[in-house]
Every structure is written in C-alpha cells, then in structure tokens.
Motif scaffolding. Structure first.
Motif, PDB file in Angstrom:
ATOM      1  N   LEU A 293      23.874  -8.596   0.925  1.00  0.00           N
ATOM      2  CA  LEU A 293      25.162  -8.310   0.306  1.00  0.00           C
ATOM      3  C   LEU A 293      26.303  -8.428   1.320  1.00  0.00           C
ATOM      4  N   GLY A 294      26.047  -7.984   2.549  1.00  0.00           N
ATOM      5  CA  GLY A 294      27.052  -8.124   3.595  1.00  0.00           C
ATOM      6  C   GLY A 294      27.360  -9.581   3.903  1.00  0.00           C
ATOM      7  N   PHE A 299      30.794 -14.179   4.165  1.00  0.00           N
ATOM      8  CA  PHE A 299      30.762 -15.645   4.232  1.00  0.00           C
ATOM      9  C   PHE A 299      30.436 -16.294   2.893  1.00  0.00           C
ATOM     10  N   GLY A 300      30.657 -15.590   1.800  1.00  0.00           N
ATOM     11  CA  GLY A 300      30.282 -16.100   0.488  1.00  0.00           C
ATOM     12  C   GLY A 300      31.034 -17.334   0.052  1.00  0.00           C
ATOM     13  N   ALA A 301      32.158 -17.641   0.675  1.00  0.00           N
ATOM     14  CA  ALA A 301      32.898 -18.849   0.311  1.00  0.00           C
ATOM     15  C   ALA A 301      32.138 -20.112   0.697  1.00  0.00           C
ATOM     16  N   ILE A 305      25.803 -20.593   3.053  1.00  0.00           N
ATOM     17  CA  ILE A 305      25.522 -19.201   3.413  1.00  0.00           C
ATOM     18  C   ILE A 305      25.289 -18.361   2.161  1.00  0.00           C
ATOM     19  N   ALA A 306      26.017 -18.671   1.100  1.00  0.00           N
ATOM     20  CA  ALA A 306      25.774 -17.960  -0.158  1.00  0.00           C
ATOM     21  C   ALA A 306      24.341 -18.190  -0.626  1.00  0.00           C
ATOM     22  N   GLY A 307      23.853 -19.417  -0.470  1.00  0.00           N
ATOM     23  CA  GLY A 307      22.483 -19.721  -0.854  1.00  0.00           C
ATOM     24  C   GLY A 307      21.465 -18.964  -0.016  1.00  0.00           C
ATOM     25  N   VAL A 308      21.720 -18.888   1.298  1.00  0.00           N
ATOM     26  CA  VAL A 308      20.825 -18.139   2.194  1.00  0.00           C
ATOM     27  C   VAL A 308      20.827 -16.658   1.821  1.00  0.00           C
ATOM     28  N   ALA A 309      22.008 -16.118   1.551  1.00  0.00           N
ATOM     29  CA  ALA A 309      22.118 -14.703   1.196  1.00  0.00           C
ATOM     30  C   ALA A 309      21.401 -14.404  -0.115  1.00  0.00           C
ATOM     31  N   ILE A 310      21.532 -15.314  -1.083  1.00  0.00           N
ATOM     32  CA  ILE A 310      20.866 -15.128  -2.372  1.00  0.00           C
ATOM     33  C   ILE A 310      19.343 -15.157  -2.203  1.00  0.00           C
ATOM     34  N   ALA A 311      18.845 -16.054  -1.344  1.00  0.00           N
ATOM     35  CA  ALA A 311      17.401 -16.136  -1.100  1.00  0.00           C
ATOM     36  C   ALA A 311      16.889 -14.850  -0.451  1.00  0.00           C
TER      37      ALA A 311
END
Length: 393
Positions: A293-294, A299-301, A305-311
């Motif tokens: 979530l952090g 870096f969600g834009a 990185i959004a894909g890595v965070a979701i995984a």
C-alpha cells in the motif's frame, strides 16, 4: 468367487469433497468481491455514486459477520452437508437479485441475501474440511478450502470483470447465479453425511473454555485491523488504478488477474508456513500488505511500480485467510466449529467496515490519502500482533 465390482477409494472421495468445498468458497468470494471489478459500470447503470455502490460490500460483510458465528451454534445435529447446499442455493438467489437490481434499494436487498449464504458457507467450510481428511492432512485441506478465496481473485473476479466488460455487469451476476444453482446439488452428492462433531469440545476438567481467551482476542484484533485496512483500499482499487497510473478497463482487469495469481501462490505458501508458525506467518503478511500500500501511495503513477505493488499485495493478502484460520484453530483446538464461525464473522465484519471506511475516505479526501491511511492501519495490526501474547506463534 471374488467380486469384480470396484469400490471408490474413500480417501479420493474425501479429497473430491474438499474440492467441492473449495468451489463453494470460490463462488461466495467471487460473488462478494465482483463489485470491485464492476464498481464504475454498476454505479453508472444504477445511477448512484461509486461510494454508494461500494456499500454493497459493506452490507454483505455485515450480514455475513452475523451469520457466520451464529450458524454453528444453531446447527445442533443437522447434517452439515444439507446446510451447505441450502446456503449455496441462497447464494444463487442473491446473485439473481443483484442481476435484476434497478436501484440502490434492491441492490441492498440482494446483497443482504447474498450475505446470509456467504456467511453460512464460509463460516462452515474450513471446519467441515478438517473432518473430511486425516489429522495429518488438516492444514492442507484448510489451505485448499480457503484457496477458493484466492482462486476467486485469480479467476472469479477477473473473469467476472471480463464478462461484465463484454456483456454488461448484469450478465456477470447471472453467470454466478447459474453456477451456484449447479453447485448446491454437487455438495449433496460429494460430501458425506456430517452431523455434530463426535468429540465433545471440553477441557480436561470437563468445563468448556471461553472462546474469548487472551490469545484469541489478540489474534482477532490483528484480523480486524488488517482486513479493515485491506478492504478499505481494495474495494476502491479500480478508482485507484484509473486515477494514479491512468489504466484503461482492460488493463485493470489484467492487473486484477495478476493480483489473484500471486494471491493463490500466497495462499499455499502461507498455508504451509502457518501449519508450523501461524502467528509469525500472519504478521509477515501484515508487513507485506503495509509495504504494498505504501508503494502504491508513493509511486502509483508508474504503471510498472503499480503492477509490482499489486502483485506483492496479492501475495500477502492471499495468505491471510488460511493463515488466520490456522492461527485461530491452533488457539482453540477444543472449539473448532465455533472459533471458525467467530473468525469468519470478525473477518467479514471487517470487510464491511473497510468498505464503508474506504468509501468515506475516497469521497472525502481521495485515493492517495486512502492508501496512506490503510498502510498505517496495516502497520498498527503488525504492532498489535507483535506485542500480544506469543501463543501459537
């Protein structure tokens, strides 16, 4: 003269029954979570806001939170197989009502019906699975049964989202209603007759221990905080991905598939680990959710990185259901049916709380603050679990 008639392998038939239970948890969680993937088109079709549509998860979670702990106390000597089949039939009705909803009121009625079926199925499935196999295989049976939760993310929600994008969100819920109608008789055929557990759930002194023992309360507190954090963010993951990396609907559906795939991996990895150290496993999962979530908040834009965070998020949360279930069972082995119902009730109640709180934050402050606040709540859950009594670590 020897008979040529072959008899079914009893071990195989019991694992087939576990597989049907897995399909049941898969279906209930797909039905519960499908509005996440369909949030925007459902809101447009019903003429309500995304936050109001998200309340459909809140209502389902609240009803399930009441149903799950109550059902085991009311069953008595009823056949658990028939109760599960009836609950799945109720699930079919709830999905059908969702498909024909034309306004907020009927949507809420549909989700109340859905919550009754969901609470009964999810509250009983793991306790029934343990009774189907040898004691040495109980952790694996729970992993498979709860694996339906992760599989719902891998296949159920993404496929439902694809169906909804192609044919409309109502078609997705009609599909779930048909599947539930087929699964109810399958439960009757696959499961053996299961009455009240044969072992009397008492202590050595002959007196039943309260479920609200300190270690159980600590574990439930961790579950409340962590599940609330997760669902406050995950209910609104589509608006997050639409706003930050600006992903189109097809890309979001694909990323939800990635989330679910890693969730399925997390389920079995956590199941193996939690069979030995359930408390430590759950706390590690809490840390993973907080980090994911952090990353999205910071870096969600960036789509990468959004894909890595979701995984990472999928893998961490994917292990939570089975990890928490095995933790609760280890803390109250004398009250398996009741502690399972209580755990699921707390879990689904936290889903409702998270969906409701997430809607307030999204509509009042936006998705970035939502991500930061839920990451902080996940950290709090980690701290609570770390300072609690290290029983069944």
């Amino acid at each position: 003269m020897s008979s040529s008639v072959s008899h079914p392998d009893p071990v195989l038939s019991r694992w087939v029954a576990v597989g049907v239970l897995t399909l049941s948890t898969f279906l209930v969680v797909t039905a519960e979570m499908l509005p996440v993937g369909m949030l925007t088109p459902m809101a447009d079709g019903l003429g309500i806001s995304a936050g109001a549509t998200g309340l459909s998860l809140t209502v389902t979670g609240l009803v399930s939170a009441v149903t799950a702990p109550v059902v085991p106390r009311l069953l008595g000597d009823l056949d658990r197989r028939r109760v599960l089949a009836a609950a799945v039939a109720v699930l079919a009705i709830g999905n059908g009502l969702t498909a024909i909803a034309v306004d907020f009121g009927l949507l809420m009625i549909a989700r109340i019906v859905l919550g009754v079926g969901m609470g009964a199925v999810w509250g009983m499935a793991s306790a029934v699975a343990i009774r189907l196999v040898a004691a040495r295989d109980s952790a694996l049976a729970v992993s498979f049964t709860v694996g339906g939760v992760a599989a719902a993310s891998v296949l159920g929600v993404p496929l439902g989202t694809f169906v909804g994008n192609a044919f409309g969100w109502r078609a997705a819920f009609w599909s779930l209603a048909v599947c539930a109608s087929l699964l109810a008789p399958a439960l009757l055929l696959a499961l053996p007759e299961l009455r009240r557990p044969a072992v009397v759930e008492e202590t050595g002194t002959g007196q039943r221990r309260s479920l609200f023992r300190p270690a159980v309360v600590t574990g439930l507190a961790v579950v409340v905080l962590l599940v609330t954090a997760h669902f406050a963010a995950y209910t609104y993951v589509r608006p997050v991905l639409e706003e930050l990396p600006r992903m189109p609907a097809g890309a979001i559906a694909s990323l939800l598939l990635v989330y679910g795939f890693f969730g399925l991996i997390g389920n079995f990895v956590a199941g193996a680990a939690a069979g030995r150290r359930p408390r430590a496993t759950v706390l590690l999962l809490a840390a993973g959710i907080a980090v994911a979530l952090g990353l999205l908040a910071l870096f969600g834009a960036s789509a990468l990185i959004a894909g890595v965070a979701i995984a990472l998020w999928g893998m961490a949360y994917g292990g939570l259901s089975v990890g928490g279930q095995l933790w609760m069972t280890a803390l109250a082995p004398d009250r398996v049916e009741h502690v399972t119902g209580l755990y699921v009730g707390v879990f689904t109640g936290s889903i409702a709380l998270g969906a409701f709180a997430g809607g307030l934050v999204v509509e009042g402050a936006g998705v970035v603050l939502l991500l930061w606040s839920t990451a902080a709540l996940a950290v709090v859950s980690l701290l609570v679990g770390s300072v609690g009594r290290p029983i069944a670590a």
